[in-house]
Scaffold this active site. Structure first.
Site, short mmCIF file in Angstrom:
data_model
loop_
_atom_site.label_atom_id
_atom_site.label_comp_id
_atom_site.label_asym_id
_atom_site.label_seq_id
_atom_site.Cartn_x
_atom_site.Cartn_y
_atom_site.Cartn_z
N CYS A 2 0.82 -1.26 0.13
CA CYS A 2 0.15 -0.06 -0.08
C CYS A 2 0.86 1.42 0.04
CB CYS A 2 -0.88 0.03 1.27
SG CYS A 2 -1.89 -1.53 1.25
N ARG A 27 5.29 -0.36 -5.96
CA ARG A 27 5.38 -1.10 -4.43
C ARG A 27 4.40 -2.40 -4.69
NH1 ARG A 27 7.08 2.11 -0.18
NH2 ARG A 27 5.78 1.19 1.30
N TRP A 75 -3.05 -2.83 -1.44
CA TRP A 75 -2.46 -4.04 -1.82
C TRP A 75 -3.50 -4.74 -0.78
CZ3 TRP A 75 0.27 -8.48 0.76
CH2 TRP A 75 0.85 -9.07 -0.16
N ASN A 99 -1.90 2.13 5.99
CA ASN A 99 -1.39 1.09 5.59
C ASN A 99 -0.95 0.19 6.76
OD1 ASN A 99 -0.73 2.38 3.07
ND2 ASN A 99 1.57 2.80 3.40
N GLY A 100 -0.88 -1.14 6.72
CA GLY A 100 -0.57 -1.86 7.69
C GLY A 100 -1.87 -2.71 8.04
N GLU A 477 18.87 -17.06 -6.17
CA GLU A 477 18.10 -15.92 -6.53
C GLU A 477 17.77 -15.90 -8.04
OE1 GLU A 477 17.38 -13.17 -5.29
OE2 GLU A 477 17.64 -11.68 -6.67
N LYS A 481 14.00 -14.94 -9.54
CA LYS A 481 13.78 -13.91 -10.36
C LYS A 481 12.95 -14.27 -11.44
CE LYS A 481 14.68 -10.96 -8.87
NZ LYS A 481 15.40 -10.66 -7.86
N GLU A 484 9.33 -14.77 -9.88
CA GLU A 484 8.70 -13.64 -9.56
C GLU A 484 8.09 -13.05 -10.94
OE1 GLU A 484 10.73 -11.15 -6.23
OE2 GLU A 484 12.05 -11.69 -7.91
N HIS A 500 19.48 -36.52 -4.61
CA HIS A 500 18.60 -36.90 -3.74
C HIS A 500 17.17 -36.43 -3.71
CE1 HIS A 500 21.95 -38.02 -1.22
NE2 HIS A 500 22.53 -37.03 -1.37
N LYS A 599 6.73 -4.42 -3.72
CA LYS A 599 8.18 -3.99 -3.53
C LYS A 599 8.55 -4.18 -1.99
CE LYS A 599 12.20 -2.25 -5.02
NZ LYS A 599 12.76 -3.50 -5.66
#
Ligand code: G6P
Length: 604
Positions: A2, A27, A75, A99-100, A477, A481, A484, A500, A599
């Site tokens: 948010c 964000r 969000w 926000n929160g 990473e 990427k 995402e 394994h 973000k």
């Protein structure tokens, strides 16, 4: 996640608020809205599901004049993404953006409903609007009503409240979600991130935890956790105005990938010159016997890489843990332990909570490796090592990650001096870092080849990434990427683990990406590559020339610039960033704002 923007001015503020929201789009969000008090003393509100542009179009069709306003990108946490759940939420004359997460919202909702308040959304935020409306009936001012409201809230919030009858002010409160006040001439602003306000001001004051403030055209008054008047010093922002501009690039992510040579040079500035490391600013780390690293997402991968360096080069024991795990388990703290948080934003809720817990647990020192000056992690840690990557807009972290790695190498040197790291190793590290920006530039030269390679991934549903040693976190990473931004399911394995389990997945439909610099583990890695080839897997290997890995059937080899092992994790990150970028472009996904992601994750 948010975003909040608010303004109290003499001029119309709708465009300022909309521009602010656009600058916060990176964000991540699913709906947007704004409320404005106009000259006739009316409160008008417009909300839209989807992009800020849809909201801007609506406001241009039905203009919203007025000098006091609040705006928000949401969000979804409580209640689906919808117009009804979008902020601002209104109760009588009161409008609120938040926000929160308010954890006790259900209890409060029931109490308010019993008193006759009617809810029009499924959000936790709407309870704040009704509570302020209710408190204002007995409070002597809007400020008092917000102060009384916050004592009833459990959870995290950054909020802005306006009252239709008092257009000359807005009240803001911060607990667990950042807010910054922007200073103009005869006008003032508030936002969850200074980036939103850079077109109108460069002078900011950061609110501290528990602060409440009244923001008027002619000034601000701040009160601390105990409602006592407090001073919050205004500072000139160092963030570039055009940080939110894509320039010649099609996406922020690509721009940020290409900014890495400069970003890394910035990280090193003043810390490495004349072939010497200057680490005094990091303070005295000589007594540290143990390091605990805490982070989330990409920053966690930086932490995992740093463990190889801190143990391997500095000779100091190091643990790495995901913040959301660390904060909810009992951990044992040894004497002389340093807690290191790693975070691009400095506001990630779990990392911040882990830092606060660590202080209670008795870590001797806390240090944050962070990209945002003035952020909560920077303010609450004993020491801060800034990464200086500049504003990162793409949700998928790129330059923030590589600059974190560089900062962590500097930290390794500072920890290792006079301990596990001899002067020859420090010299090797220094030389390697000196050459790094140039090597990154060379790696960017692989872009066209990687773009071609990406075609071979676009139709796939899964991918495996393999690495060993300090390249294992880099493989992780790379997989992160790819998932995402292209939504292809990707997993990373330490190549020694192949037999394994993951070998069972190998067939012609599973591309396997391998990061293979020339190092002590490369012969082992070659055996792992053969294990995959023998089972018909299609391999894409990024390899150091000296590793002597030759292209063969079912195996493409992309040569990487030669480099010292120490910095190979930084260099080998580049092709993986470019690969995921091009796959996403071919697939036509939203590269800079991938679905469902944010973000800066300021809620748990
Ligand atoms: C989100 C972002 C990631 C980031 C993670 C941790 O998930 O999308 O890119 O790595 O948060 O964020 P931080 O700001 O603490 O590095």
């Amino acid at each position: 996640m948010c975003g909040i923007v608010g303004a109290v001015a003499q001029r119309d503020v709708a465009d300022i608020l909309l521009e602010g929201l656009k600058r916060l789009e990176y964000r991540g969000y699913d709906s947007a809205g704004l409320a404005i008090i106009n000259g006739a003393g009316e409160l008008t509100r417009t909300r839209r599901l989807g992009k800020v542009q849809a909201l801007a179009d609506a406001v241009h069709t039905y203009p919203m004049p007025g000098g006091t306003g609040i705006a928000h990108t949401r969000w979804a946490t409580h209640g689906e993404p919808s117009e009804a759940n979008a902020h601002p939420h209104v109760s009588g004359d009161i409008a609120v953006v938040h926000n929160g997460i308010i954890e006790n919202h259900e209890v409060l909702r029931r109490q308010l409903q019993a008193q006759g308040y009617v809810f029009t959304s499924q959000t936790d935020t709407e309870v704040i609007a009704h509570l302020v409306e209710r408190e204002l009936k007995t409070a002597s001012s809007l400020l008092d009503a917000v102060m009384a409201t916050r004592t009833q809230l459990h959870g995290a919030y950054g909020m802005v409240v306006v009252d239709r009858k008092q257009p000359e002010r807005m009240i803001v409160a911060r607990s667990g979600s950042p807010l910054v006040i922007g200073f103009g001439i005869g006008e003032h602003f508030v936002a969850s991130d200074q980036l939103a306000l850079l077109p109108v001001t460069r002078k900011f004051a950061f609110l501290e935890e528990g602060d409440v403030a009244e923001i008027r055209r002619d000034g601000i008054s701040v009160y601390d956790l105990n409602n006592q008047p407090a001073e919050r010093e205004a500072q000139e922002s160092t963030v570039e105005h055009d940080a939110g501009d894509k320039g010649e690039f099609r996406h922020y992510m690509l721009k940020e990938i290409y900014e890495q040579p400069q970003a890394i040079a910035n990280t090193l500035e003043g810390r490495l010159f004349n072939g010497q490391l200057n680490l005094e600013a990091l303070g005295d780390l000589s007594g540290i016997e143990q390091v605990q690293i805490i982070a989330c997402g990409t920053s966690y991968h930086a932490g995992m890489t740093a463990r190889y360096w801190i143990e391997g080069l500095a000779g100091i024991a190091c643990n790495v843990e995901i913040a959301s795990e660390f904060r909810y388990r009992k951990s044992v703290v040894r004497p002389n332990s340093l807690l290191v948080t790693i975070s691009q934003s400095g506001e990630t809720a779990d990392t911040l909570a882990a830092l606060r817990l660590a202080k209670e647990l008795g870590f001797s020192k806390t240090l944050t490796v962070c990209n945002v000056p003035g952020s909560s992690l920077v303010r609450e840690s004993d020491m801060a090592l800034m990464t200086r990557a500049g504003a990162e807009i793409g949700v998928a972290s790129t330059k923030a990650f590589t600059t974190q790695l560089v900062a962590l190498l500097l930290l390794t040197a500072a920890l290792g001096r006079g301990r596990g790291m001899d002067s020859a190793t420090e010299k090797r590290l220094t030389d390697a870092l000196t050459h790094l920006p140039g090597l990154i530039d060379k790696a960017l030269g692989m872009n066209a080849d990687i773009q071609q390679l990406a075609e071979r991934f676009a139709e796939k549903h899964h991918a495996l990434f393999l690495g060993r040693g300090d390249q294992y976190p880099i493989a992780m990473e790379g997989a992160l990427k790819l998932k995402e931004i292209s939504y292809i399911h990707a997993e990373a394995y330490a190549a020694g683990e192949l037999k394994h389990g993951p070998l069972a997945l190998i067939d012609a439909e599973m591309p396997i990406v391998v990061v293979a610099p020339h190092n002590d583990l490369v012969e082992k890695l070659k055996s792992n590559i053969e294990e995959v080839r023998a089972r018909g897997g299609e391999l894409f290997v990024f390899a150091g020339e000296a590793a002597a890995i030759e292209p063969q059937s079912n195996m493409v080899v992309l040569p990487m610039p030669a480099c010292d092992d120490i910095i190979a994790p930084v260099l080998y990150t580049l092709p993986l960033q470019l690969l995921s970028y091009h796959v996403a472009v071919i697939k036509g996904t939203d590269v800079d704002q991938p679905r469902n992601l944010a973000k800066s994750v300021t809620v748990e």
